[in-house]
Each structure stands twice: as structure tokens, then as C-alpha cells.
Design an enzyme around this catalytic site. Sequence first.
Site, mmCIF file in Angstrom:
data_model
loop_
_atom_site.group_PDB
_atom_site.id
_atom_site.type_symbol
_atom_site.label_atom_id
_atom_site.label_comp_id
_atom_site.label_asym_id
_atom_site.label_seq_id
_atom_site.Cartn_x
_atom_site.Cartn_y
_atom_site.Cartn_z
ATOM 1 N N GLU B 70 7.080 -10.901 2.033
ATOM 2 C CA GLU B 70 7.465 -11.637 0.836
ATOM 3 C C GLU B 70 8.570 -12.629 1.160
ATOM 4 O OE1 GLU B 70 6.820 -8.445 0.983
ATOM 5 O OE2 GLU B 70 5.016 -8.388 -0.248
ATOM 6 N N HIS B 139 4.677 -0.128 -8.879
ATOM 7 C CA HIS B 139 3.629 -1.007 -9.396
ATOM 8 C C HIS B 139 3.745 -1.082 -10.917
ATOM 9 C CE1 HIS B 139 2.072 0.032 -5.412
ATOM 10 N NE2 HIS B 139 1.285 -1.019 -5.484
HETATM 11 C C1 LIG Z 1 6.261 -5.119 0.639
HETATM 12 C C2 LIG Z 1 4.865 -4.953 0.211
HETATM 13 N N1 LIG Z 1 4.086 -6.033 0.059
HETATM 14 C C3 LIG Z 1 2.805 -5.909 -0.335
HETATM 15 C C4 LIG Z 1 2.272 -4.682 -0.598
HETATM 16 C C5 LIG Z 1 0.843 -4.552 -1.104
HETATM 17 N N2 LIG Z 1 -0.008 -3.926 -0.104
HETATM 18 C C6 LIG Z 1 -0.225 -2.591 -0.112
HETATM 19 S S1 LIG Z 1 -1.121 -2.084 1.194
HETATM 20 C C7 LIG Z 1 -1.291 -3.666 1.763
HETATM 21 C C8 LIG Z 1 -2.041 -3.931 3.018
HETATM 22 C C9 LIG Z 1 -1.498 -3.129 4.135
HETATM 23 O O1 LIG Z 1 -2.187 -3.404 5.308
HETATM 24 P P1 LIG Z 1 -1.837 -2.609 6.612
HETATM 25 O O2 LIG Z 1 -0.379 -2.605 6.847
HETATM 26 O O3 LIG Z 1 -2.668 -3.155 7.708
HETATM 27 O O4 LIG Z 1 -2.240 -1.102 6.270
HETATM 28 P P2 LIG Z 1 -3.689 -0.556 5.889
HETATM 29 O O5 LIG Z 1 -3.770 -0.562 4.415
HETATM 30 O O6 LIG Z 1 -4.697 -1.437 6.525
HETATM 31 O O7 LIG Z 1 -3.739 0.834 6.427
HETATM 32 C C10 LIG Z 1 -0.619 -4.563 0.940
HETATM 33 C C11 LIG Z 1 -0.547 -6.018 1.158
HETATM 34 C C12 LIG Z 1 3.135 -3.570 -0.439
HETATM 35 N N3 LIG Z 1 2.716 -2.321 -0.679
HETATM 36 N N4 LIG Z 1 4.403 -3.729 -0.031
#
Ligand SMILES: Cc1ncc(C[n+]2csc(CCOP(=O)(O)OP(=O)(O)O)c2C)c(N)n1
Lengths: 390, 339
Positions: B70, B139
Site C-alpha cells: 500500500e 475487513h
Molecule cells: C496489507 C495487506 N494488503 C492487502 C491484503 C489483501 N490480500 C489478502 S491475501 C492477498 C494476496 C496474498 O498473496 P500471497 O502473499 O502470495 O499469499 P497467498 O494468498 O497466495 O497464499 C491480498 C492482496 C492484505 N491482507 N493485507
Amino acid sequence: MEQYVAKSPSSESSKMSSDPAAPDLQPRSALTPDDRKELLKQLYLARYFDVRLIKEKKRGRLRGTLYSSHNQEAIIVGSLFGLKGTDWISPIHRDMPAFFMKDMRAGWRNPDRIGMSVQEVCAQVWGKATSPGRARDNWSHIGSRAKRIICSTSMLAGTIPAAAGVVYADRLDGGDAVCLTFNGEGSTAQGVFHEAVNFAAVRKLPVVTIIENNQWAYGTPVRDSLPEGLESFAGRAAGYGIPGYIADGQDVLDVYDKVMTAVNRARSGEGSSIVECISFRAYGHGDHDDDRAARYRREFYGDRWEEVIAEERERDPIAVMKRHLVGLGEMTAEEAKLMPAEGKSAMEVNDLDFPEDVVKYLNEGVEFAVASPPPPAEEGSMWVFKEGGR
Amino acid sequence: MSAAPAPLVDGAKKNYLLALREAIFEEMESNPNMLCLGEDIGILGGAFGVTDGLQLRYGRDRVIDMPISEAAIVGVGCGMALNGKTVMAEMQFIDFISCGFDQIVNMTATFHYRTAGDVNINMVIRGPAGGYGGGALYHSQMNEAWFCHSPGLKVVCPSTPKDAKGLMKSALRDGNPVIFYEIKELYRRRDLEEFVPEGEDALIPLGKARIAREGESITIVTYGQNVHHCLEAAKKLDAEGFSAEVIDLRSLVPLDEETILESLKKTSRLLVVNEAPMTCGFAGEVLARMSQNAFELLDAPPARITRMDTPVPWVKPLELHVLPSVDDILQAALRICRY
Ligand SMILES: Cc1ncc(C[n+]2csc(CCOP(=O)(O)OP(=O)(O)O)c2C)c(N)n1
Ligand SMILES: [Mg+2]
């Protein structure tokens, strides 16, 4: 600085045993046939937990989002298998089984083991008062100091600084605890990831930062989060002056090897490392995303999509472990065909595809959760402050 | 680049989400200098689909799938804006805006001030916000007070499809950084669907409140999701013989004090409602200003209904326990009316 970074998990160079400079290269050599059986059993257990929750969710019995660990179970199982009970972990949204699989070698039903019981974890998922967090926050946001699990927020990579703090405090108290932090590959882009990994590296803290590279961060492919020319997330470790290991995230023995190498190193005071586990997200980001994911991933991979899916099914961690056992002569080819949960979606399997004791174990958790009461409404305003001082 | 599925104005009734989407498409279409940044906004089309089809139409250079940071989304957007671009920066959930906090309140908010007017940051930072949906601690947030308290930022929060579109379009032309709170529980509410005007006709100015319902007995000032709770409470007040005027602020910064004052001249009674926690929340700001500027108009002590000073818990009974309910609003309004 030793670097054990490879191009891809399948390439020969990723096998650390081929690197003469590497220390205790194959922790797996100390595993017994019973250990390996147990590893397979735990893979089934993690899978069954996921499958069961997907089915319960589809029946409308659960609230919140389910981030499936399907196809990524070897990362959870292989990372936790060699830990001591006194070690700490901080799992993320995709690691739900980790909460009850911590210290599982001390006995699945051992009340003294330093991990959560399957009852407690199910109670959390069902939103009940018997959850360790009394269902105040959702799903994977539970923790316990006694169980040595850091309670995470949703903020990705947000627990790595706390991991460093926890083991720093433990060292001052004369402990030898290591902390495993789990993170998605997408989450490595957070500033706090860098800030915390750097501090842990500077102070040689026993933090092992696991990167679950499942190729996707929600709808964003690795292409958009890893610079061209850098072949792995673990490759960034060099910049912190710490080792970066790459594990085949489908192979529980390889995960065990790399994580234990990092853990042993950390425990002996040599400092932190990064372990990247290469895997593939089987479904949508969460269960709300399954349909869209099928579409955007098909579009993204184009002609290669069928191939990607076929390969993923072929490299299901349960299938990979069965092949190991057959190769070692610890399982016959006929036995390997039994309980065929591998390569199948949650809706394609039923209880008969899993070991009986796995199903029974989980049923105990579900029954407990269902029978537990929800927390009373007034708890919503409790525990904002600790009363009574330190 | 392949042709996008028809994204533009089609004249049909729109829900809140589609109205926002239409605003962004219209602005992208008419302003070639506009860029969009965010997590999963391109290939996926956004977690909720606000940017669905946007990348297909405008390409990967203008609709950027950002790594999960962010701070980078906001900071990079700030740089683009300082160099002449219009920027829409999406927070996947407004809760995660805290990860970009410094870039917003120190870097972005103060640019115009620091450069004595040389640079202005034309950027909207928008994202889904609000509770009542079982989203739990991270959320569900309404963290608008942090940004209302940071000079240099405008803060907006619509409660209807028309306002969502009109304010989004105005925010993207405002010339200042605007934090835009979208209420995710309203995104797909069928009963709010309405025809939204097209193009310039859709514009709704920042800093202008909307009288959501006229009344004589009490003025209820609110914004976001609580507008609908207050309208429900107002109906029940009717049955008790009191008619409530409900003011939807729409913009918190700048605040339309004029509309509140005008209403108080008529009602002489004030209740302020917001779903954020009480202490230092925006409801307190409205109360303070009205106590200072309208003391003589008031016939009863003004009051506020807010969330308790707690996080938003997950499980439904807990969540409802800490958030303002229609009944909380009704009871408070009755107390004030009967004072
Ligand atoms: C600081 C923050 N930004 C955005 C999100 C929204 N979000 C939740 S999971 C995710 C994707 C995560 O991807 P990754 O780190 O590759 O983990 P995966 O879900 O693939 O296991 C996002 C963007 C969040 N939880 N926290
Ligand atoms: Mg990922």
C-alpha cells in the site's frame, strides 16, 4: 556468504546435497520409516481438513472466507515436522492446519503438546466461544503465548517483526526457540517484510522466513511481483546477507530438508534465513474466488492451462510422498493406489479416500465445535485493555 | 489489445458498485492522463469487481497491477500525480490503508503546502469500508478520522449509487488527494439501485451535504452505511409522532456546516451517528462545531451514537453489540425529542 539458490525446484541445482559447502544438508536422512509414514498421514490430515471445510462451507455451515491450502500441504507439514514444541510459528491465512499440526509429533491427542488441538481450531472456524480467540477475529487470526503461536492480523507480512521480537525475548530468557514465519510470495512486497527480515539478519536472530510461492497472489501472477532477472524470491536473501533456500513445495521431504537446515542453523546461533517453497495454488484465492480464478487463470496461461492443471495434479504432495515411499520400498505400488485422495478436488473425494483415523480425528474436532456455544454478545466490548497492571 | 466488453454508460439502473465503476470508466475515457493503481485491479478486475474490464480496455500501462504494498501504491501514485497525472489508487480494503499511512499523511497530504502551491496531487485513494458484514477486525474498519485529522486530505463517503458516481468523478477532478470511503455492504444492495446521470450531469460537488429526508423534530447527521440505519429509525420515529430530518454529509472534509445549521434552525435538536469508534471520531467533530456555532439554536443537549471504543469483532452477536443499531439511533433520537 553461502547461497543455495536454484532456478526451479525440479532443476538439479536445487538439491542442496550437491553443494559441498552446505552444512547438515540432508536432515531427512535421520527420518525413520515410521516418520515417513507419519508425514504421509499428516499430508492426508491437512488435506482432509481443507476438503471437509470446503464441504461444510458449501453446505452453508460456516461464515467467513476459506483460503484453501489444497496442494500446498507439504509446506505446512514439512516445515512443522522437525520443530520443537517450544519453537514459535506465525501461520497465515492459507495455513489453517498449521495451528493444530504444530508439535503433532508429541502425539495427535497429547494434551501437553505445545500446539492447538483440532477441537480448538474447529471451534475457531465455527465461530464458537471455545476457540482460543473466542471467535473475536476470523479464521486464521488466532494465537496463544502458551502454544507459541503468534496471532496475526490481516496485514500481510505483519507478523515478521513480532517473530523477531519473540525470539529476541526468548534468547534473553535463555531459550533456544526458533520462529517460523509463513508468508505468501506476494506478501514479500510489503515494506515491513524487508524491515523485519533485515533486523533479524542484522541481529542474527533465529527467524526462518518461509515464502509459500504458489505462483499467484489473489489475481496477480508472480510476473507482476518479481523483477525479470531475479529467478526466485529466495534470491533476495543475498541482499540481506543470509541464506536463501529453495524447496520443492510439493515434496514434503524436500521442504523438511530445507526448513530444518535453516532451523538448525538458526538454533545454533548462525542467524536467520529465507526458505522459498515452490508450489501452485489449486483453486481460487479464497472460496469466493473459485469461479473467477478459473477464468482469469485460464486466460493468463492460455494454451498452457490444461498442461498446468495436469502437472499440478501429478505433483500433488500426497502423490509425491507415495512415490517416495514406493521408491524406498516402504510401500508397494498396490498400497499406493489405496486412499486415492491425490489429484482430486474437494468435491471429487469422499471420506473413503482418506485414512480412517484422519477422518475420525477431524470428526472429533467438528463435533466439539458444533456442540460448543457461541460467545455471548457482551464479549464484543471486553479485553480492549488489560486491567490490573503488568 | 482486444476490445473490452461494453463498459460505458448503458442507461440501466445501477447499484452502488456499478455506479462507481461507471465513474471510473468515464473518467478514464475522457482523461487520457488518468492512471489506476492497485492490487489485483487488472487481471482480476478488483476484489469486488469495481475495475472489472478496465485493464482490458485501457491496457497494462494505465491500469497497473501493483505488488502488495500500500505504501508503494500510494507513494508511486503520488509521484505520478506530482508529475501531472490523475491517479486512482485502490486499497483492496480500506483497512489496509494503514500500511501506506506515512506516504498518505506526510508525503501526499502536504505536497501542496510544502511546495507553496507549486505541486498538487490529483489522486483519489479509494477502497471498500465499513462493518455490519462479518468482516472482523481487518475487513470492517471506518478509519476516516485518521485522515480527517491530517490537513491536506479531503475525505468523502457516499451512501447511494448517484452520489458514489458523482462524488467519484468530482474527486478525480478535484486537484487534491481525496480519501474515498466506499461502503462495501452497499455495493450490491438491490433496494438502492437507481438511474445515474451520465458524463458532466453526474457530477456532485465535494463539500455539499444531502438532505436524505426532510423533517421538523430533530436533525440526524450521518454518512455512509448509517444513513440507511438513520432513515429506518426515522420511519419508526414517525410512528412516535416525531419527524426526523436526516442529513447525509457525503463529504467530511470539507464539511458542509451550512446545511446542518439550516436544518437546526428548523429542528433545534441534533443527533450525530457514525459507525467508527467514539473517541476522536467524526461525530464528535460535528458535535463540537455545532455546540460552538449553534448553541443558541438547540433546545436539547446534542448527542452522538457511535461504535463502542473497540475493534469490530467477527462473530455476528459481538459485531452487532459494538456497532450502532437502528434501535440505538431510535432511542437516542426519542430521548432528544422528548427532552
Ligand atoms: C496489507 C495487506 N494488503 C492487502 C491484503 C489483501 N490480500 C489478502 S491475501 C492477498 C494476496 C496474498 O498473496 P500471497 O502473499 O502470495 O499469499 P497467498 O494468498 O497466495 O497464499 C491480498 C492482496 C492484505 N491482507 N493485507
Ligand atoms: Mg501466493
